[in-house]
Motif scaffolding. Structure first.
Motif, PDB file in Angstrom:
ATOM      1  N   ARG A 177       0.923  -1.044  -0.018  1.00  0.00           N
ATOM      2  CA  ARG A 177      -0.082  -0.022   0.075  1.00  0.00           C
ATOM      3  C   ARG A 177       0.931   1.199   0.007  1.00  0.00           C
ATOM      4  NH1 ARG A 177      -3.047  -3.087   3.881  1.00  0.00           N
ATOM      5  NH2 ARG A 177      -4.785  -4.100   3.196  1.00  0.00           N
ATOM      6  N   LEU A 178       1.970   1.167   0.704  1.00  0.00           N
ATOM      7  CA  LEU A 178       2.923   2.215   0.623  1.00  0.00           C
ATOM      8  C   LEU A 178       3.510   2.602  -0.735  1.00  0.00           C
ATOM      9  CD1 LEU A 178       4.626   4.474   1.981  1.00  0.00           C
ATOM     10  CD2 LEU A 178       6.357   2.582   2.383  1.00  0.00           C
ATOM     11  N   ALA A 179       3.973   1.296  -1.291  1.00  0.00           N
ATOM     12  CA  ALA A 179       4.438   1.663  -2.562  1.00  0.00           C
ATOM     13  C   ALA A 179       3.533   2.240  -3.555  1.00  0.00           C
ATOM     14  CB  ALA A 179       4.969   0.426  -2.935  1.00  0.00           C
ATOM     15  N   ARG A 180       2.175   1.838  -3.365  1.00  0.00           N
ATOM     16  CA  ARG A 180       1.098   2.245  -4.239  1.00  0.00           C
ATOM     17  C   ARG A 180       0.896   3.674  -4.104  1.00  0.00           C
ATOM     18  NH1 ARG A 180      -2.919  -0.746  -2.269  1.00  0.00           N
ATOM     19  NH2 ARG A 180      -2.267  -2.474  -3.371  1.00  0.00           N
ATOM     20  N   ALA A 181       0.992   4.099  -2.943  1.00  0.00           N
ATOM     21  CA  ALA A 181       0.610   5.493  -2.410  1.00  0.00           C
ATOM     22  C   ALA A 181       1.608   6.384  -2.883  1.00  0.00           C
ATOM     23  CB  ALA A 181       0.645   5.715  -1.042  1.00  0.00           C
ATOM     24  N   LEU A 182       2.878   5.915  -3.241  1.00  0.00           N
ATOM     25  CA  LEU A 182       4.160   6.632  -3.577  1.00  0.00           C
ATOM     26  C   LEU A 182       3.966   6.761  -5.056  1.00  0.00           C
ATOM     27  CD1 LEU A 182       7.173   5.242  -1.527  1.00  0.00           C
ATOM     28  CD2 LEU A 182       6.338   7.700  -1.447  1.00  0.00           C
ATOM     29  N   LEU A 183       3.553   5.637  -5.671  1.00  0.00           N
ATOM     30  CA  LEU A 183       3.541   5.701  -7.168  1.00  0.00           C
ATOM     31  C   LEU A 183       2.163   6.241  -8.035  1.00  0.00           C
ATOM     32  CD1 LEU A 183       5.085   2.018  -7.643  1.00  0.00           C
ATOM     33  CD2 LEU A 183       6.018   4.265  -8.099  1.00  0.00           C
ATOM     34  N   THR A 184       1.333   6.645  -6.913  1.00  0.00           N
ATOM     35  CA  THR A 184       0.150   7.279  -7.526  1.00  0.00           C
ATOM     36  C   THR A 184      -0.049   8.797  -7.193  1.00  0.00           C
ATOM     37  OG1 THR A 184      -1.075   6.302  -5.807  1.00  0.00           O
ATOM     38  CG2 THR A 184      -1.315   5.040  -7.607  1.00  0.00           C
ATOM     39  N   ALA A 185       1.013   9.134  -6.589  1.00  0.00           N
ATOM     40  CA  ALA A 185       0.950  10.836  -6.064  1.00  0.00           C
ATOM     41  C   ALA A 185       0.006  11.149  -5.195  1.00  0.00           C
ATOM     42  CB  ALA A 185       0.918  11.432  -7.443  1.00  0.00           C
ATOM     43  N   ALA A 186      -0.168  10.020  -4.137  1.00  0.00           N
ATOM     44  CA  ALA A 186      -1.097  10.403  -2.846  1.00  0.00           C
ATOM     45  C   ALA A 186      -0.648  11.485  -2.210  1.00  0.00           C
ATOM     46  CB  ALA A 186      -1.147   8.789  -2.299  1.00  0.00           C
ATOM     47  N   PRO A 187      -1.608  12.112  -1.627  1.00  0.00           N
ATOM     48  CA  PRO A 187      -1.147  13.262  -0.580  1.00  0.00           C
ATOM     49  C   PRO A 187      -0.065  12.944   0.405  1.00  0.00           C
ATOM     50  CG  PRO A 187      -3.575  13.341  -0.856  1.00  0.00           C
ATOM     51  CD  PRO A 187      -3.208  11.899  -1.656  1.00  0.00           C
ATOM     52  N   ALA A 188       0.579  13.827   0.629  1.00  0.00           N
ATOM     53  CA  ALA A 188       1.737  13.408   1.506  1.00  0.00           C
ATOM     54  C   ALA A 188       1.454  13.012   3.027  1.00  0.00           C
ATOM     55  CB  ALA A 188       2.631  14.747   1.988  1.00  0.00           C
ATOM     56  N   ASP A 189       0.258  13.566   3.521  1.00  0.00           N
ATOM     57  CA  ASP A 189      -0.197  12.970   4.754  1.00  0.00           C
ATOM     58  C   ASP A 189      -0.715  11.304   4.593  1.00  0.00           C
ATOM     59  OD1 ASP A 189      -2.319  13.464   3.109  1.00  0.00           O
ATOM     60  OD2 ASP A 189      -3.599  14.471   4.906  1.00  0.00           O
ATOM     61  N   ALA A 190      -1.201  11.001   3.581  1.00  0.00           N
ATOM     62  CA  ALA A 190      -1.547   9.827   3.271  1.00  0.00           C
ATOM     63  C   ALA A 190      -0.402   8.649   3.046  1.00  0.00           C
ATOM     64  CB  ALA A 190      -2.598   9.599   1.906  1.00  0.00           C
ATOM     65  N   VAL A 191       0.549   9.267   2.451  1.00  0.00           N
ATOM     66  CA  VAL A 191       1.721   8.351   2.129  1.00  0.00           C
ATOM     67  C   VAL A 191       2.474   8.528   3.531  1.00  0.00           C
ATOM     68  CG1 VAL A 191       3.992   8.366   1.293  1.00  0.00           C
ATOM     69  CG2 VAL A 191       1.896   9.355  -0.100  1.00  0.00           C
ATOM     70  N   ASN A 192       2.752   9.373   4.336  1.00  0.00           N
ATOM     71  CA  ASN A 192       3.273   9.184   5.640  1.00  0.00           C
ATOM     72  C   ASN A 192       2.431   8.220   6.709  1.00  0.00           C
ATOM     73  OD1 ASN A 192       5.770  10.937   6.397  1.00  0.00           O
ATOM     74  ND2 ASN A 192       4.469  12.600   5.339  1.00  0.00           N
ATOM     75  N   ALA A 193       1.129   8.194   6.571  1.00  0.00           N
ATOM     76  CA  ALA A 193       0.171   7.265   7.428  1.00  0.00           C
ATOM     77  C   ALA A 193       0.658   6.000   6.873  1.00  0.00           C
ATOM     78  CB  ALA A 193      -1.170   7.692   7.146  1.00  0.00           C
ATOM     79  N   ALA A 194       0.706   5.856   5.670  1.00  0.00           N
ATOM     80  CA  ALA A 194       0.947   4.255   5.040  1.00  0.00           C
ATOM     81  C   ALA A 194       2.264   4.144   5.514  1.00  0.00           C
ATOM     82  CB  ALA A 194       1.033   4.404   3.537  1.00  0.00           C
TER      83      ALA A 194
END
Length: 394
Positions: A177-194
């Motif tokens: 899920r973290l990798a997917r968030a990074l590769l889909t340009a998710a918001p920074a707070d969502a990536v940090n939470a992942a």
């Protein structure tokens, strides 16, 4: 969570049928024996030195007492009676799960069982002899002790293994899920939470590495353990290739170390970027991979080519506009003047360098440049045109 179904190490068919007086003598010593088992484990198994000070310590103490109580229940049953399902077996399974969560190895767990078996046997055998147990009954008693310990330890190992597999699957899903968030340009707070859910400490930078799937295992042995390897479908990734997101400090030294670790592979290495901008590194690595270069490729060494190939259609339009004044000439003449213009631009008008590159006489270069001046006029001195022509013909 449902308990694991564990096949007991023994069917515990040994019948002891302890005399009531012996059983009572042993039962009166249970708490004392349990405490000595705990103290001996602390002394002899280093991994348990501080284990009994926190909440898990109480769990372990209760498990020891439950195990000893369950054993006495088995030891006092009569021939032909069905052995009860000892709660201690389920307790041992949960103990194994707890020990895995606490970070202790299965080797440490089994060492604790060996120490506990030896200590409890010494104390219980001494109490049984003191209470008047006969030799035949003592022999059967010994057999039951060690068969019972085998069953408990097998159950604990199963719990330990299941916990590691379960937690490993959960963490792997969180890393995905973290990798997917990074590769889909998710918001920074969502990536940090992942990252927090995956128990993954963010690095100073991330570098995207695209390489053949067959070379991934070899590469991972030399890379940072926090390296992310997305296994879901990754947009744009060539068939038969994998993506790694490798942590680094972002320094030149860190990049040299990464490239050295990837020697012998056909990896394409993107730029080191802020870890939240990993998608930028991946996109550049993909574009560099499309250049069809061989061996280990550092995208930093091919920035000009990446710029020139960023928009092929736009470059073709620019080339057509730059060469438009040559369109009315004979094709062979236009080709020669195009080659001369390119070389003249890249060699900054040095006639001898142009002649050497084109394998012609310097006088030929002079003649061709004169033709170009007739066609292009003052444009050859216009910085904007020189830039356009250089980009179009480079």
């Amino acid at each position: 969570m449902a308990t694991h179904s564990v096949r007991p190490a023994t069917q515990l068919q040994t019948a002891v049928a302890l005399d009531p007086d012996v059983a009572e003598a042993l039962r009166s010593r249970l708490v004392e024996v349990a405490d000595r088992v705990v103290l001996t484990i602390i002394e002899e198994v280093p991994s348990y030195a501080g284990a009994f000070s926190g909440p898990m310590g109480e769990v372990i103490r209760n498990a020891v007492q439950l195990a000893l109580g369950g054993f006495l229940t088995l030891a006092t049953r009569r021939d032909g009676a069905a052995p009860p399902r000892a709660p201690a077996v389920d307790g041992a399974y949960q103990l194994g799960r707890g020990e895995a969560r606490s970070g202790r190895t299965v080797e440490a767990l089994l060492a604790a069982y060996r120490v506990g078996a030896r200590t409890s046997w010494q104390d219980m055998a001494a109490a049984a002899v003191e209470a008047g147990i006969d030799a035949d009954q003592l022999a059967r008693f010994a057999g039951l002790v060690f068969a019972y310990i085998d069953e408990l330890s097998a159950s604990s190992v199963a719990g330990h293994t299941d916990e590691l597999e379960s937690s490993g699957r959960v963490r792997q899903r969180n890393l995905e899920r973290l990798a997917r968030a990074l590769l889909t340009a998710a918001p920074a707070d969502a990536v940090n939470a992942a990252a927090e859910r995956a128990d993954w400490e963010p690095p100073g930078a991330l570098t995207a590495v695209v390489l053949p799937e067959s070379q991934v295992s070899h590469a991972l042995t030399a890379l940072d353990q926090r390296t992310l390897q997305p296994t879901d479908d990754v947009a744009g990734l060539p068939e038969g290739h994998a993506l790694l997101l490798v942590p680094s400090t972002g320094s030149r030294t860190s990049r040299r170390t990464l490239l050295r670790s990837l020697r012998g592979t056909d990896a394409v290495v993107g730029p080191g970027v802020d870890w939240l901008a990993a998608l930028t590194s991946y996109r550049r690595a993909l574009r560099c991979a499309a250049l069809d270069l061989e061996g280990l490729v550092d995208s930093d060494d091919h920035l000009a080519s990446l710029v020139l190939t960023a928009d092929p259609a736009a470059r073709e339009d620019l080339r057509a506009r730059v060469l438009a004044p040559l369109a009315d000439l004979r094709p062979s003449t236009a080709e020669k003047l195009t080659d001369t213009l390119r070389s003249w631009l890249l060699n900054h008008g040095r006639r001898d360098a142009v002649a050497e590159e084109l394998f012609v006489h310097a006088q030929t270069v002079r003649y061709r440049v004169q033709q170009l001046r007739e066609v292009y006029g003052d444009q050859l001195e216009d910085p904007a045109f020189v830039l356009d022509a250089t980009l179009a013909l480079a």
